[in-house]
Design an enzyme around this catalytic site. Structure first.
Site, short mmCIF file in Angstrom:
data_model
loop_
_atom_site.label_atom_id
_atom_site.label_comp_id
_atom_site.label_asym_id
_atom_site.label_seq_id
_atom_site.Cartn_x
_atom_site.Cartn_y
_atom_site.Cartn_z
N CYS A 83 0.86 -1.19 0.00
CA CYS A 83 0.00 0.00 0.00
C CYS A 83 0.89 1.23 0.00
O CYS A 83 1.88 1.26 0.71
CB CYS A 83 -0.89 0.04 1.23
N CYS A 161 -2.24 -8.08 6.90
CA CYS A 161 -2.34 -7.14 5.78
C CYS A 161 -3.74 -6.53 5.81
O CYS A 161 -4.74 -7.25 5.70
CB CYS A 161 -2.10 -7.85 4.45
N GLU A 346 -12.62 -14.38 -25.54
CA GLU A 346 -11.55 -14.43 -24.54
C GLU A 346 -10.42 -15.31 -25.06
O GLU A 346 -10.66 -16.37 -25.62
CB GLU A 346 -12.10 -14.97 -23.22
N ASP A 394 -12.98 -4.99 -21.54
CA ASP A 394 -12.36 -4.97 -20.21
C ASP A 394 -10.95 -5.53 -20.36
O ASP A 394 -10.65 -6.64 -19.90
CB ASP A 394 -13.19 -5.80 -19.24
N CYS A 421 -8.39 -0.34 -16.17
CA CYS A 421 -7.66 -0.38 -14.90
C CYS A 421 -6.34 0.37 -15.00
O CYS A 421 -5.51 0.29 -14.10
CB CYS A 421 -7.42 -1.83 -14.46
#
Length: 465
Positions: A83, A161, A346, A394, A421
Site C-alpha cells: 500500500c 495485511c 476471450e 475490459d 484499470c
C-alpha cells in the site's frame, strides 16, 4: 530552473499526488517526486535521483503535516510496498486519482476537456482484496508477506495485511506455521540465504510464493503454493492443516519453478487436494472460477463497476452485446438479462470455458463464448455473427492492442463501453477511438483499489453520425 544534485537536502512543499502515489513538489520550478508524502506537507528531503526533467527524493522529516495527512493504520507503512497511500485521507486520494484520469486523457489522449463524472468511492477502504500473492523470504524464521517498497530482493514479514480479506491473511499464517515446522525455507532472491536457520545457510530456499483466493460471497478458499520443488512429500500435511483450520477450503495446488523471475502464472501445477476452481457470487449470478481465472479483486465494488458498464453501454433489453476480453464471463453473464444476446471473446481457453459453463449454470441461454484473440477473432468471424449494437471491453493493464482497436472500428458499433484499470492506456485507446469517429461522452472513475494508487474507470464512447 536549478536542477538539484543527487544527495542534496531540500525543504519542499508538496502540492499534489502523482500517478503512482508519490507527492509532487517543486524546487525553483523543478519537479521533485517524493513518496510517502501528502498534499500540503512541508518536508525535508534528500535527492535520490536527478534526471533531466525531474528528480526523486526520500523524506527525511515531515516538518509540517498537510491537512490531508492521516496516521496510517498499518504498522508496516512505509516499509511495505503493498500500500502506498494509507497516510493520505481517502477523499483526498480519490480526488487525486480523478485528476490523474483527467490529466492522462488530456496529455496522452489529446482530449482537451475530459468529460469526467463523479467518482464512485470504495465501499470498504480495508479488508477488500479477494486475492493475495504473498512472497516468501529468509530470516531467522521464514518471512511471508510482501516485497519491501522499491526492493525486489527483500520481503517484509507481516502479521496482518489490512487490505486483504481477513480469512486470506489467516491462511497465510497457517502456511507460515507449516513451513516453519516442516523445515521449508523461504526463497532467497540474492542466492545467499545468510539469515537462514542453521543447516540452511547458502541454500536458495524452497517456498517462493503463496497465492490465496477467496470467494468473498461464498467463503470458498483456493490456495496455490509456488516452490522450487522438493516439498511434494510434505504437502499432504499442509492440506491437513488448511482443511482443519479453514472451513472454506476447497482446493490446494502446487506450482514449481526454478526460474529467476518471480511469477505465479503459467507454471507447471498439480492439484494436491480438492478442486482447482472456486465459487464467487455477484448479485444473482454465481460464478465458477478456475484457480488462475481473472476476476475483479474487490468483490464488494464489482456490482457498482458492472452497473456503470451497463450504463455506458446503454443496454435496453434488445441489443446484441459483444463482451470482449471477457475472462470467465462475469460481465456478460451478469448483464445477459438486459440484452438480446451476448457474444463473449476471450483468449485464455480455461477462462473461455469458464464463461461458457457459467452461462449454462446460471440458466443464461443467450450467451455465446468464443475462445480466441480479440483482434483476430473479430476479423475471422465477421459476417458469421450478428453485428454488435454495443461493445464492452475490459482489457488488461496494457489496454487494447492496435489490431483490436482497428477491428472494433471496422465493426462500428454505436456504443463502446470501456472498463479500464490503467488511465494511460485508456487515454491511448481513447485517442484512437476519437480519431476513428467516436465521441467520448463520459468517464467515471470507480475506486476498486483503496489505499493504493490504482484506479478503475468506465468510459462511454458513441459513434458519430
Amino acid at each position: 530552473m536549478s536542477r538539484p544534485a543527487r544527495g542534496q537536502e531540500l525543504e519542499l512543499s508538496v502540492d499534489d499526488l502523482a500517478f503512482g502515489g508519490a507527492g509532487v513538489a517543486r524546487h525553483e520550478s523543478f519537479v521533485v517526486f517524493v513518496p510517502h508524502t501528502a498534499p500540503g506537507d512541508r518536508v525535508r528531503v534528500r535527492v535520490r535521483k536527478a534526471r533531466r526533467r525531474f528528480a526523486e527524493a526520500d523524506v527525511l522529516e515531515v516538518l509540517t503535516p498537510g491537512p490531508d495527512r492521516v496516521e496510517p493504520p498499518c504498522p508496516y507503512v512505509p516499509e511495505c510496498g503493498g500500500c502506498r497511500l494509507q497516510h493520505v485521507d481517502d477523499g483526498a486520494v480519490l480526488d487525486a486519482k480523478t485528476r490523474q484520469v483527467a490529466e492522462h486523457l488530456r496529455r496522452i489522449g489529446g482530449i482537451e476537456s475530459p468529460p469526467l463524472l463523479e467518482a464512485d468511492p470504495a465501499i470498504e477502504p480495508t479488508g477488500y482484496r479477494n486475492k493475495m500473492e504473498y512472497s516468501a523470504g529468509v530470516g531467522e524464521t521464514i518471512a511471508l508477506g510482501l516485497h519491501a517498497a522499491g526492493r525486489w530482493d527483500r520481503v517484509v514479514d507481516i502479521e496482518r495485511c489490512l487490505i486483504a480479506r481477513p480469512e486470506i491473511d489467516a491462511v497465510r499464517e497457517t502456511v507460515r506455521r507449516w513451513a516453519d515446522e516442516a523445515g521449508v525455507a523461504g526463497y532467497d532472491r540474492r542466492g545467499l540465504n545468510r539469515d537462514a536457520p542453521e543447516g540452511q545457510a547458502g541454500q536458495p530456499g524452497v517456498l517462493r510464493n503463496v497465492v490465496v483466493r477467496e470467494g468473498a460471497a461464498t467463503g470458498e478458499l483456493m490456495v496455490t503454493v509456488v516452490t522450487s520443488g522438493g516439498v511434494s512429500d510434505r504437502l499432504d500435511d499442509l492440506a491437513d492443516r488448511l482443511w482443519a483450520t479453514h472451513r472454506g477450503m476447497v482446493g490446494l495446488r502446487s506450482a514449481v519453478t526454478d526460474g529467476v523471475a518471480e511469477t505465479t502464472q503459467g507454471l507447471p501445477t498439480e492439484l494436491v487436494r480438492g478442486r482447482d476452481w472456486f465459487r464467487e457470487r455477484v448479485g444473482d449470478v454465481t460464478l465458477h472460477l478456475s484457480a488462475d481465472a481473472f476476476f475483479q479483486t474487490n468483490t464488494g465494488m464489482t456490482p457498482t463497476l458492472y452497473r456503470r458498464a451497463a450504463e455506458a453501454a446503454g443496454l435496453d433489453g434488445g441489443q446484441t452485446l459483444y463482451d470482449l476480453y471477457s475472462g470467465a464471463g462475469a460481465i456478460g453473464v451478469a448483464l445477459a438479462g438486459r440484452v438480446g444476446r451476448v457474444i463473449a471473446i476471450e483468449l485464455s481457453p480455461d477462462a473461455a470455458r469458464d464463461a461458457e459453463q457459467n452461462a449454462r449454470r446460471n440458466g443464461v441461454e443467450n450467451h455465446l463464448s468464443i475462445c480466441g484473440d480479440v483482434g483476430r477473432a473479430l476479423r475471422q468471424l465477421r459476417g458469421q455473427l450478428p453485428a454488435p449494437d454495443a461493445v464492452i471491453v475490459d482489457p488488461p493493464r496494457a489496454g487494447l492492442s492496435g489490431r483490436a482497436v482497428r477491428r472494433i472500428l471496422e465493426l462500428a458499433p454505436p456504443v463502446v463501453a470501456y472498463v479500464s484499470c490503467q488511465p494511460a492506456t485508456l487515454a491511448e485507446n481513447a485517442a484512437r477511438f476519437v480519431a476513428g469517429g467516436y465521441t467520448l461522452e463520459w468517464v467515471r472513475p470507480v475506486d476498486m483499489f483503496p489505499q493504493t494508487p490504482h484506479i478503475e474507470a468506465v468510459a462511454r464512447f458513441t459513434k458519430g453520425s
